[in-house]
Design a protein around this motif. Structure first.
Motif, PDB file in Angstrom:
ATOM      1  N   THR A 131       0.837  -1.192   0.000  1.00 16.34           N
ATOM      2  CA  THR A 131       0.000   0.000   0.000  1.00 16.34           C
ATOM      3  C   THR A 131       0.875   1.245   0.000  1.00 16.34           C
ATOM      4  OG1 THR A 131      -0.063   0.152   2.405  1.00 16.34           O
ATOM      5  CG2 THR A 131      -1.716  -1.247   1.352  1.00 16.34           C
ATOM      6  N   THR A 181      -4.792  -0.210   4.562  1.00  9.33           N
ATOM      7  CA  THR A 181      -5.092   0.605   3.406  1.00  9.33           C
ATOM      8  C   THR A 181      -5.849   1.862   3.792  1.00  9.33           C
ATOM      9  OG1 THR A 181      -5.216  -1.447   2.123  1.00  9.33           O
ATOM     10  CG2 THR A 181      -6.111   0.549   1.103  1.00  9.33           C
ATOM     11  N   ASP A 217      -3.658   4.959   4.466  1.00 12.85           N
ATOM     12  CA  ASP A 217      -3.215   5.729   3.317  1.00 12.85           C
ATOM     13  C   ASP A 217      -4.320   6.581   2.760  1.00 12.85           C
ATOM     14  OD1 ASP A 217      -2.957   5.347  -0.029  1.00 12.85           O
ATOM     15  OD2 ASP A 217      -1.283   6.260   1.053  1.00 12.85           O
TER      16      ASP A 217
END
Length: 327
Positions: A220, A318, A321
């Motif tokens: 990621t 994830t 981010d």
């Protein structure tokens, strides 16, 4: 049974045995005979020893919990005191473990917010350096060139020197902006960013090499950023503080999934020096993606900075981010 009643009943049992002995074979006369005094003294010593041993056994879990409390470190998660037996001490240990779970979760969440804000501020400063200061120095450079073409020769040499100084300052601002905001990471990916970082730290006094194994798993953007920042800090420490002449950066797949980043230098080692803000920042970044960071002496000397990213970390974070990109 509570700790209070256990200690009370143990002491009561010892005292009852002592009283029964006085009513039985052991008697005391007036004045006290030497033999009787010796028996009483031996009995007292035996009671104290028995009491000390029983208390040591009964309070051992509490001592283990105290050591765990004294050595607890939120930057090194996962360490928990073992829950043994039942009663108040076991309940206290379970409560302490639950508290550590909550604190580690809250620390990771707050660190994520802080690091996201830090990255956003880095981007803003890098953009201002490039757009404002960089353009101003570029304009100054052009004006110096324009003036140097129209002045007498003695003054022209001074203006040429001013041009070179301005150009050097412009290059340094560009390097600072690239360190603050790794644009190559966003544009070309982690491999190119790490190789660019290695080239930036390579000097005649410090040789830096990159060894990146092909076939790395998908990561990621948050994980790639953490890997880049840890590599950057590891190279910075090796260049500034370790007195190293050679540094090797390794990035390879981890058996079973995930990746391992290793920054090894041949410097003087970590020694007993306390961890500074740079290492603390690396640990907080590792916590952000659930990775494990270890800083230890190398097998052949120097220092090994190792970041181990588990396979679940590349997918489970994830959302981190996404939050960073939203900022």
């Amino acid at each position: 049974m509570s700790l209070y009643w256990r200690i009370f009943l143990l002491n009561a049992a010892v005292l009852v045995v002592a009283v029964l002995l006085l009513f039985g074979p052991v008697t005391v006369s007036t004045p006290v005979l030497f033999g009787e005094a010796l028996v009483l003294l031996c009995g007292l010593v035996a009671m104290l020893v028995a009491n000390a041993v029983l208390l040591r056994i009964g309070l051992a879990p509490l001592q283990r919990l105290t050591r765990a409390m004294a050595t607890a470190d939120l930057l090194r998660p996962g360490r928990r005191p073992r829950v043994t037996g039942r009663g108040e001490i076991a309940e206290l240990t379970e409560t302490f473990n639950s508290m550590l779970d909550r604190l580690e979760t809250e620390r990771a969440t707050s660190s994520g917010r802080v690091l996201s804000a830090l990255e956003a501020e880095r981007h803003r400063i890098a953009r201002e350096l490039h757009d404002e200061v960089g353009q101003t120095l570029t304009a100054v450079l052009l004006q110096l060139k324009h003036a140097a073409d129209r002045v007498p020769e003695p003054v022209r040499a001074d203006l040429r020197q001013a041009q070179e100084t301005t150009r050097a300052g412009l290059d340094e601002i560009g390097r600072i902006a690239r360190r603050l905001r790794p644009g190559v990471l966003e544009e070309l990916g982690l491999h190119s960013a790490l190789r660019s970082l290695v080239a930036e730290f390579t000097t005649p006094r410090l040789g830096v090499s990159a060894h990146i194994t092909p076939g790395l798993p998908a990561l990621t953007p948050a994980t790639e950023l953490v890997l880049y920042r840890v590599a950057q800090e590891g190279l910075t420490n090796a260049a500034r503080h370790a007195g190293a002449t050679r540094v090797a950066l390794h990035l390879r797949p981890r058996p079973g999934g995930g990746v391992v980043l290793l920054v090894h230098d041949d410097g003087r080692g970590v020694g007993a020096a306390p961890e500074g803000a740079g290492i603390q920042g690396m640990r907080e970044r590792a916590l952000l993606i659930g990775a494990e960071l270890s800083i230890a002496p190398g097998a052949a000397g120097g220092t090994d900075v190792r970041l181990t990213v588990a396979p679940t970390d590349t997918a489970a974070h994830t959302h981190t981010d996404t939050g960073e990109n939203a900022r």
